[in-house]
Write an enzyme that holds these catalytic residues in place. Structure first.
Site, PDB file in Angstrom:
ATOM      1  N   LYS A 189      -2.085  -1.590  -3.871  1.00 56.90           N
ATOM      2  CA  LYS A 189      -2.984  -0.442  -3.783  1.00 56.90           C
ATOM      3  C   LYS A 189      -2.174   0.845  -3.816  1.00 56.90           C
ATOM      4  O   LYS A 189      -1.176   0.916  -3.098  1.00 56.90           O
ATOM      5  CB  LYS A 189      -3.751  -0.549  -2.472  1.00 56.90           C
ATOM      6  CG  LYS A 189      -4.618   0.629  -2.137  1.00 56.90           C
ATOM      7  CD  LYS A 189      -5.089   0.545  -0.720  1.00 56.90           C
ATOM      8  CE  LYS A 189      -5.866   1.780  -0.369  1.00 56.90           C
ATOM      9  NZ  LYS A 189      -6.317   1.787   0.999  1.00 56.90           N
ATOM     10  N   LYS A 212       0.851  -1.187   0.000  1.00 59.07           N
ATOM     11  CA  LYS A 212       0.000   0.000   0.000  1.00 59.07           C
ATOM     12  C   LYS A 212       0.888   1.238   0.000  1.00 59.07           C
ATOM     13  O   LYS A 212       1.650   1.472   0.939  1.00 59.07           O
ATOM     14  CB  LYS A 212      -0.897   0.003   1.238  1.00 59.07           C
ATOM     15  CG  LYS A 212      -1.746   1.258   1.360  1.00 59.07           C
ATOM     16  CD  LYS A 212      -2.695   1.179   2.516  1.00 59.07           C
ATOM     17  CE  LYS A 212      -3.485   2.471   2.682  1.00 59.07           C
ATOM     18  NZ  LYS A 212      -4.468   2.386   3.754  1.00 59.07           N
TER      19      LYS A 212
HETATM   20  C1  PBG Z   1      -7.149   3.649   5.544  1.00 59.26           C
HETATM   21  C2  PBG Z   1      -7.504   3.349   4.140  1.00 59.26           C
HETATM   22  C3  PBG Z   1      -7.376   4.200   3.051  1.00 59.26           C
HETATM   23  C4  PBG Z   1      -7.953   3.550   1.968  1.00 59.26           C
HETATM   24  C5  PBG Z   1      -8.385   2.301   2.411  1.00 59.26           C
HETATM   25  N1  PBG Z   1      -8.080   2.190   3.756  1.00 59.26           N
HETATM   26  C6  PBG Z   1      -6.889   5.592   2.938  1.00 59.26           C
HETATM   27  C7  PBG Z   1      -5.602   5.970   3.488  1.00 59.26           C
HETATM   28  O1  PBG Z   1      -4.701   5.164   3.684  1.00 59.26           O
HETATM   29  O2  PBG Z   1      -5.505   7.156   3.759  1.00 59.26           O
HETATM   30  C8  PBG Z   1      -8.091   4.159   0.616  1.00 59.26           C
HETATM   31  C9  PBG Z   1      -9.116   3.607  -0.268  1.00 59.26           C
HETATM   32  C10 PBG Z   1      -9.502   4.488  -1.385  1.00 59.26           C
HETATM   33  O3  PBG Z   1      -8.973   5.577  -1.643  1.00 59.26           O
HETATM   34  O4  PBG Z   1     -10.419   4.063  -2.090  1.00 59.26           O
HETATM   35  N2  PBG Z   1      -6.173   2.969   6.140  1.00 59.26           N
END
Ligand code: PBG
Length: 323
Positions: A248, A192
């Site tokens: 992601k 991520k």
């Molecule tokens: C939080 C989280 C995020 C997303 C999923 N879980 C955002 C972040 O890390 O700030 C993003 C998902 C999206 O943008 O569709 N931990």
């Protein structure tokens, strides 16, 4: 066109269909859901078509519609009604999971996001130290493991930690197994990246980082300029017992998805995040792209790069999967 023709197999629909090697099925799509405590009526998520901040009641109706449209896999984000920075409560998420599972049972597969960013006043994915400049690893992991076990006990089929702390997959696996919840799977947000494409989500989940000493997530999410770190994280999460791994965002990280899915023989999911979805929807609204065709093109890219599961806000739209 005498002689060698590479066009001949593209000339008709029939031959194009016979020549395709990449296929996509609706059963490979996962629809994200937002349940928000304290709402009286559901609200649209700005920037993305047909995605809502739901009340528990409107969420059940939405799921029924999604099932009728052939979508039976979901990723739930439960947004609590009040913020706090310790002594977290997971009652709202637990209630939502119980209601969904009581209503639909094994008709659907329910993954639940495990993170603290919607809970905390500062919007970070874990507990902050006193100076407010560091997300404390191990105390955060303990809290995430506690949440994951509560979600699994409530009936979640899968828990999906999105925090990016060290050691959370192992801690969650241990907590689940010790609670007799060995059948609950873990889908790890293994790769991520710190990204500008999370904007609409942070509005929907009320989770933007706002700590004065720590204004972004660079000290725990991956650096876009360092793909080797993604490989190490994915290997580590696989070793710690993750059942599925995830990359992601999606489109900006296809190279990472292709490389990691070739190297690590676990099922690979990709998350086409909120900003990516908003970009496609904006293009379509501006008349600059055909929305559904653009959607399918992006999903096929994920399949080509090795994903077998695609988390997409557009899953429920009934996009035709053959051109
Ligand atoms: C939080 C989280 C995020 C997303 C999923 N879980 C955002 C972040 O890390 O700030 C993003 C998902 C999206 O943008 O569709 N931990």
């Amino acid at each position: 066109m005498a002689g060698l023709s590479l066009r001949r197999t593209r000339l008709t629909r029939h031959l194009r269909e016979l020549a395709r090697s990449v296929q996509l099925d609706r059963s490979q799509l996962i629809q994200p859901l937002f349940a928000v405590a304290g709402l009286t009526e559901r609200e649209p998520v700005p920037g993305i078509d047909a995605v809502y901040r739901d009340t528990p009641a409107s969420l059940l109706r939405q799921i029924e519609e999604d099932l009728a449209a052939g979508i039976d896999k979901f990723l739930l984000f439960a947004v609590p009604g009040e913020k706090r920075d310790q002594d977290f409560e997971h009652d709202f998420a637990v209630e939502c999971i119980e209601e969904i599972k009581q209503g639909f049972g094994t008709e659907l597969w329910l993954a639940v996001d495990v993170c603290l960013c919607s809970h905390t006043t500062h919007g970070h994915c874990g507990l902050l130290n006193e100076a407010g400049d560091y997300v404390i690893n191990d105390a955060t992991v303990a809290e995430l493991a506690r949440a994951a076990a509560a979600f699994a006990a409530a009936g979640a089929d899968c828990v999906a930690p999105s925090d990016m702390m060290d050691g959370r997959v192992a801690a969650i696996r241990t907590a689940l197994d010790q609670a007799g919840l060995a059948r609950c799977a873990i889908m790890s947000y293994a790769a991520k990246f710190q990204s500008q494409f999370y904007g609409p989500f942070r509005d929907a989940a009320d989770s933007a980082p706002v700590a004065p000493q720590l204004r972004d997530r660079a000290s725990y999410q991956l650096d876009p300029a360092r793909p080797a770190d993604a490989l190490r994280c994915a290997r580590r999460d696989a070793d710690e017992g993750a059942d599925l791994l995830m990359v992601k965002p999606g489109l900006p990280y296809l190279d990472v998805l292709a490389r990691l899915s070739a190297e690590i023989p676990l099922p690979w999911a990709v998350y086409q995040v909120s900003g990516e979805q908003a970009a496609i929807d904006l293009l379509a609204h501006a008349g600059l792209a055909k929305r559904d065709a653009a959607q399918l093109e992006s999903w096929l890219a994920f399949r080509r790069a090795g994903a077998t599961a695609i988390i997409s806000y557009a899953a429920r739209r009934g996009v035709a999967l053959q051109q």
